[in-house]
Motif scaffolding. Structure first.
Motif, PDB file in Angstrom:
ATOM      1  N   THR A 118      -5.161  -0.885  -3.935  1.00 31.38           N
ATOM      2  CA  THR A 118      -4.345  -1.346  -2.805  1.00 31.38           C
ATOM      3  C   THR A 118      -4.708  -0.664  -1.486  1.00 31.38           C
ATOM      4  O   THR A 118      -4.062  -0.936  -0.471  1.00 31.38           O
ATOM      5  N   TRP A 119      -5.731   0.179  -1.481  1.00 31.09           N
ATOM      6  CA  TRP A 119      -5.982   1.004  -0.296  1.00 31.09           C
ATOM      7  C   TRP A 119      -6.228   0.173   0.966  1.00 31.09           C
ATOM      8  O   TRP A 119      -5.861   0.583   2.074  1.00 31.09           O
ATOM      9  N   ASP A 120      -6.827  -1.015   0.785  1.00 39.61           N
ATOM     10  CA  ASP A 120      -7.110  -1.866   1.954  1.00 39.61           C
ATOM     11  C   ASP A 120      -6.272  -3.141   1.944  1.00 39.61           C
ATOM     12  O   ASP A 120      -6.605  -4.105   2.648  1.00 39.61           O
ATOM     13  N   LYS A 121      -5.203  -3.143   1.186  1.00 42.36           N
ATOM     14  CA  LYS A 121      -4.342  -4.332   1.138  1.00 42.36           C
ATOM     15  C   LYS A 121      -3.678  -4.547   2.501  1.00 42.36           C
ATOM     16  O   LYS A 121      -3.137  -3.600   3.094  1.00 42.36           O
ATOM     17  N   PRO A 122      -3.677  -5.778   3.021  1.00 39.74           N
ATOM     18  CA  PRO A 122      -3.025  -6.040   4.304  1.00 39.74           C
ATOM     19  C   PRO A 122      -1.521  -5.725   4.243  1.00 39.74           C
ATOM     20  O   PRO A 122      -0.878  -5.887   3.192  1.00 39.74           O
ATOM     21  N   ARG A 162      -7.414   5.398  -1.149  1.00 38.43           N
ATOM     22  CA  ARG A 162      -8.848   5.244  -1.449  1.00 38.43           C
ATOM     23  C   ARG A 162      -9.362   6.458  -2.214  1.00 38.43           C
ATOM     24  O   ARG A 162     -10.160   6.324  -3.157  1.00 38.43           O
ATOM     25  N   VAL A 210       0.814  -1.210   0.000  1.00 39.97           N
ATOM     26  CA  VAL A 210       0.000   0.000   0.000  1.00 39.97           C
ATOM     27  C   VAL A 210       0.851   1.264   0.000  1.00 39.97           C
ATOM     28  O   VAL A 210       0.529   2.254  -0.676  1.00 39.97           O
ATOM     29  N   ARG A 261      -3.648   4.965   3.503  1.00 42.83           N
ATOM     30  CA  ARG A 261      -4.838   4.226   3.073  1.00 42.83           C
ATOM     31  C   ARG A 261      -5.947   5.197   2.654  1.00 42.83           C
ATOM     32  O   ARG A 261      -6.655   4.959   1.668  1.00 42.83           O
ATOM     33  N   THR A 262      -6.099   6.283   3.405  1.00 45.13           N
ATOM     34  CA  THR A 262      -7.124   7.272   3.074  1.00 45.13           C
ATOM     35  C   THR A 262      -6.854   7.898   1.711  1.00 45.13           C
ATOM     36  O   THR A 262      -7.771   8.026   0.873  1.00 45.13           O
ATOM     37  N   GLU A 264      -2.457   5.034   8.187  1.00 48.55           N
ATOM     38  CA  GLU A 264      -3.864   5.392   8.028  1.00 48.55           C
ATOM     39  C   GLU A 264      -4.037   6.487   6.982  1.00 48.55           C
ATOM     40  O   GLU A 264      -4.962   6.446   6.153  1.00 48.55           O
TER      41      GLU A 264
END
Length: 282
Positions: free
Chosen positions: A168-172, A162, A28, A158-159, A155
């Motif tokens: 990839t925004w929520d990729k672990p 998105r 990410v 990721r924001t 965080e």
């Protein structure tokens, strides 16, 4: 500082860099960095390089290739050989320093060959709160970390990912397979392959966030607490397949997944070099 201000700082820093070669894992962080560099500098001034070796999962390489193809970036995959470095395979707490030093040295050479001004990595601001020897390697070799410099946290990343529609925004979060081996226990290709196969098995059962920590003949499975029932519902299959891989004892960590759990041993103990391969002496 607001997220908008952080993004402006990131854009300003990238603009000042001219052209960049990015250490690209396909995670990410590096995906957002690559996207933003292309947005700010133009794709002609950006190149992504992904390292492969026994320490990285095959899925990560495939993800990196997929992302660069979908977004139209120049991408090079290189082979690194950490297992030939005794400072790495002996597995001291600063193991990552030697891995990153080799990688960044290779990337510096490639940047010079391609006429790129800077080498960058995807380190973020949260990395400063944990034990990250790789950050020292970046400083020593003058590798820039634009996300960290802009104080972007995981965080935040990721924001923004998105916001830009990045898949990839929520990729672990991922880490190299060597991070599953306790400090002082020798790292081998066979051990890394066993860990990789064990984690792939668990992911095939629907587990997205998973680590298999390898303590000799014992596998310590870390998943999110909400995923405990999924593990227990498949315990017979997991035990059977893990034993085929060479594990004798298979355990579920009741604390659940936590990034960098192998570093917990460093918090209250003083490290010294192991007296014998695979042993610890605190």
């Amino acid at each position: 500082m607001s997220l908008q201000e952080k993004e402006r700082r990131l854009d300003k820093n990238l603009q000042s860099m001219g052209s960049v070669l990015i250490a690209f894992s396909g995670g990410v962080d590096s995906c957002l960095l690559l996207f933003k560099a292309g947005q700010v500098l133009g794709q002609g001034n950006v190149r992504a390089v992904t390292a492969t070796s026994e320490t990285y999962s095959k899925q990560e390489k495939e993800d990196a290739i997929t992302f660069t193809r979908q977004h139209g970036f120049e991408h090079l995959v290189i082979r690194t050989n950490e297992l030939s470095c005794k400072d790495f395979t002996s597995n001291p707490p600063d193991r990552c320093y030697f891995c990153k030093k080799e990688l960044f040295s290779r990337l510096k050479g490639l940047a010079k060959e391609y006429g790129m001004d800077w080498v960058c990595d995807g380190a973020n601001f949260d990395d400063t709160s944990d034990f990250r020897p790789g950050l020292r390697a970046a400083r020593d070799l003058e590798v820039r970390s634009p996300l960290l410099e802009a104080e972007l946290t995981k965080e935040d990343i990721r924001t923004l990912s998105r916001k830009f529609g990045l898949e990839t925004w929520d990729k672990p979060a991922a880490a190299c397979l060597s991070s599953r081996v306790p400090y002082g226990e020798i790292i081998t290709g066979e051990k890394l392959a066993r860990i990789g196969s064990a984690e792939q098995l668990l992911k095939s059962m629907g587990l997205q966030v998973v680590r298999v920590r390898c303590h000799g003949e014992t596998a310590r499975i870390e998943v999110r607490p909400q995923d405990f029932p999924l593990v227990m519902n498949n315990k017979e299959a997991i035990v059977t397949e893990f034993k085929k891989l060479g594990f004798i004892y298979i355990t579920l960590d009741l604390e659940g997944f936590r990034s960098g759990s192998m570093n917990e041993v460093l918090k209250n103990k003083t490290w010294s070099e192991p007296a014998e391969p695979g042993s610890l002496d605190y």
